[in-house]
Design an enzyme around this catalytic site. Structure first.
Site, PDB file in Angstrom:
ATOM      1  N   ASP A   1       0.879  -1.164   0.000  1.00 16.91           N
ATOM      2  CA  ASP A   1       0.000   0.000   0.000  1.00 16.91           C
ATOM      3  C   ASP A   1       0.916   1.214   0.000  1.00 16.91           C
ATOM      4  O   ASP A   1       1.635   1.457   0.973  1.00 16.91           O
ATOM      5  CB  ASP A   1      -0.873  -0.035   1.262  1.00 16.91           C
ATOM      6  CG  ASP A   1      -1.759   1.198   1.396  1.00 16.91           C
ATOM      7  OD1 ASP A   1      -1.575   2.166   0.636  1.00 16.91           O
ATOM      8  OD2 ASP A   1      -2.640   1.182   2.278  1.00 16.91           O
TER       9      ASP A   1
ATOM     10  N   TYR B   1       1.624  -0.734  15.194  1.00 14.64           N
ATOM     11  CA  TYR B   1       0.732  -0.904  14.050  1.00 14.64           C
ATOM     12  C   TYR B   1       0.972   0.174  13.001  1.00 14.64           C
ATOM     13  O   TYR B   1       1.106   1.337  13.314  1.00 14.64           O
ATOM     14  CB  TYR B   1      -0.726  -0.857  14.494  1.00 14.64           C
ATOM     15  CG  TYR B   1      -1.264  -2.224  14.732  1.00 14.64           C
ATOM     16  CD1 TYR B   1      -1.481  -2.687  16.015  1.00 14.64           C
ATOM     17  CD2 TYR B   1      -1.514  -3.071  13.665  1.00 14.64           C
ATOM     18  CE1 TYR B   1      -1.955  -3.951  16.235  1.00 14.64           C
ATOM     19  CE2 TYR B   1      -1.987  -4.342  13.879  1.00 14.64           C
ATOM     20  CZ  TYR B   1      -2.215  -4.782  15.165  1.00 14.64           C
ATOM     21  OH  TYR B   1      -2.674  -6.034  15.368  1.00 14.64           O
TER      22      TYR B   1
ATOM     23  N   LYS C   1      -3.201  -2.555   8.263  1.00 15.49           N
ATOM     24  CA  LYS C   1      -3.460  -3.986   8.191  1.00 15.49           C
ATOM     25  C   LYS C   1      -2.526  -4.616   7.158  1.00 15.49           C
ATOM     26  O   LYS C   1      -1.983  -3.938   6.299  1.00 15.49           O
ATOM     27  CB  LYS C   1      -4.930  -4.232   7.821  1.00 15.49           C
ATOM     28  CG  LYS C   1      -5.808  -4.316   9.065  1.00 15.49           C
ATOM     29  CD  LYS C   1      -5.653  -5.658   9.772  1.00 15.49           C
ATOM     30  CE  LYS C   1      -6.275  -5.711  11.143  1.00 15.49           C
ATOM     31  NZ  LYS C   1      -5.430  -5.310  12.264  1.00 15.49           N
TER      32      LYS C   1
END
Ligand code: F6R
Ligand code: MG
Ligand code: MG
Length: 369
Positions: free
Chosen positions: A11, A230, A233
């Site tokens: 991404d 994090y 995802k």
């Protein structure tokens, strides 16, 4: 011929939030790989699913080849340049390191690669999922390769009937690759016991026991293990070879009609049903629902045919309506119970910080006389 299929995806920025890469970004990536792939690959394709760009290569250089990985990395760097120019959201977000160092593993992009002797007819499926994590493929792989209720080939074909060998990774372990091998049908309960915990145990690969060759490979990277926090995802990719001594294409795609609940969607912190969608579908409702695409290819001499969109058939419209209902129904309970992921999987730290603050105010009540 011995051929390697490599999928490398990242991404590197998207339009309107986390919805889809821009056309200019995708064009920059495509131009880069086309201009630099000469002599390196037999064939290549560029796909996007949700906000992720995936590069599919066939070549003869084996898995983990530095030049193939560098080609992908540099293409993502070229795409990131455009993402920044256009002010796309999350420009370059999966490129976690400043400079390429021999292999994109551990640098942010997800990788799935397998090497095999090409069959005279070589049908294979390329799956990509967005707004979820690698455990999303646990259930469909279990059903396709180990459950005769889904895959009648396990009963009908003596080759499939010899079962499959699964390699499962403990993605909670960060010191290295902690894996276990389990064979079906003998150890299918052991396999099921691990795969039910799809945040921790993830199918990495599946192998034929009849012929010994590889049937499937999934990406297993967890970005928070790399970055220490994090960063989004993991949006996994999966390659599955079909037909002959492997499950048929229809058996491999059938489990996606369930629309099973997976981790992901809004802020990477919820449980939502996985919706099979046609190629090019953006993401919408509640940064979800998590989506999966499937491009079916044939290959000969390492050259790809055009792809067929396995989830474009009208039957999947009915599935999508049902999955949309499941998604809307789950959203009705907001953040309560299973609607939101357990604490360790939350992508944001606000809840943990708030609990830490209010924990101090708890008191153990004195026992009544
Ligand atoms: C995956 C994806 C999500 C986001 C998550 C948090 O493609 O886009 O997992 O990473 O929704 O993103 P922010 O915090 O940027 O809204
Ligand atoms: Mg994203
Ligand atoms: Mg994504």
């Amino acid at each position: 011929m011995r051929v390697t299929l490599s999928v490398i995806k990242a991404d590197i920025g998207s339009v309107g939030g986390h919805l889809a890469p821009s056309a200019a970004l995708e064009a920059a990536v495509r131009t880069h790989v086309r201009e630099h792939a000469n002599g390196l690959v037999r064939d290549l394709r560029v796909h996007h699913t949700g906000d992720d760009i995936a590069l599919l290569f066939s070549h003869e250089r084996g898995a983990g080849d530095a030049q193939i990985h560098e080609l992908a990395w540099n293409a993502f760097v070229a795409g990131t340049r455009i993402a920044k120019e256009q002010g796309l959201y999350g420009a370059g977000q999966d490129l976690l390191k400043d400079a390429f160092s021999g292999n994109v593993r551990g640098m942010g992009p997800a990788v799935a690669e397998m090497e095999f002797e090409e069959r005279p007819a070589e049908p294979f499926l390329f799956f990509a999922a967005d707004k979820t994590d690698p455990g999303a493929f646990n259930l469909p792989l279990y059903l396709a390769f180990a459950d005769p209720m889904n895959t009648p080939g396990l009963l009908l074909s003596s080759q499939l009937g010899q079962g499959f060998r699964f390699v499962v990774m403990d993605v909670g372990y960060t010191e290295g690759d902690r894996v276990i091998e389990l064979v079906t049908p003998e150890e299918s309960y052991e396999l099921a016991t691990l795969l039910r915990d799809n945040q921790r145990y993830v199918v990495e690969s599946v192998w034929s026991r009849a012929k010994g060759d590889q049937a499937a490979i999934a990406s297993t990277s967890r970005l928070h293990n790399i970055a220490g926090k994090y960063t989004g995802k993991d949006d996994p990719v999966l390659l599955v070879r079909a037909q002959m001594h492997f499950p048929a294409t229809g058996e491999i795609v059938a489990p996606y009609a369930i629309g099973h609940f997976v981790g992901g969607a809004m802020r990477g912190s919820h449980q939502m049903p996985l919706m099979p969608v046609a190629q090019g579908s953006p993401v919408s409702f509640f940064d979800g629902p998590p989506i999966v695409t499937c491009a079916a290819y044939s290959m000969h001499g390492g050259r790809f045919s055009e792809s067929v969109d396995a989830f474009a058939h009208p039957l999947w419209d009915a599935v999508r309506l049902r999955v949309a209902d499941k998604a809307l129904e789950m959203r009705r309970q907001g953040f309560f119970g299973p609607a939101m992921l357990p604490m360790a999987e939350l992508e944001y730290t606000g809840i943990a910080e708030r609990i830490e603050r209010i924990e101090k105010r708890f008191q153990v009540r004195a026992a009544r006389a």
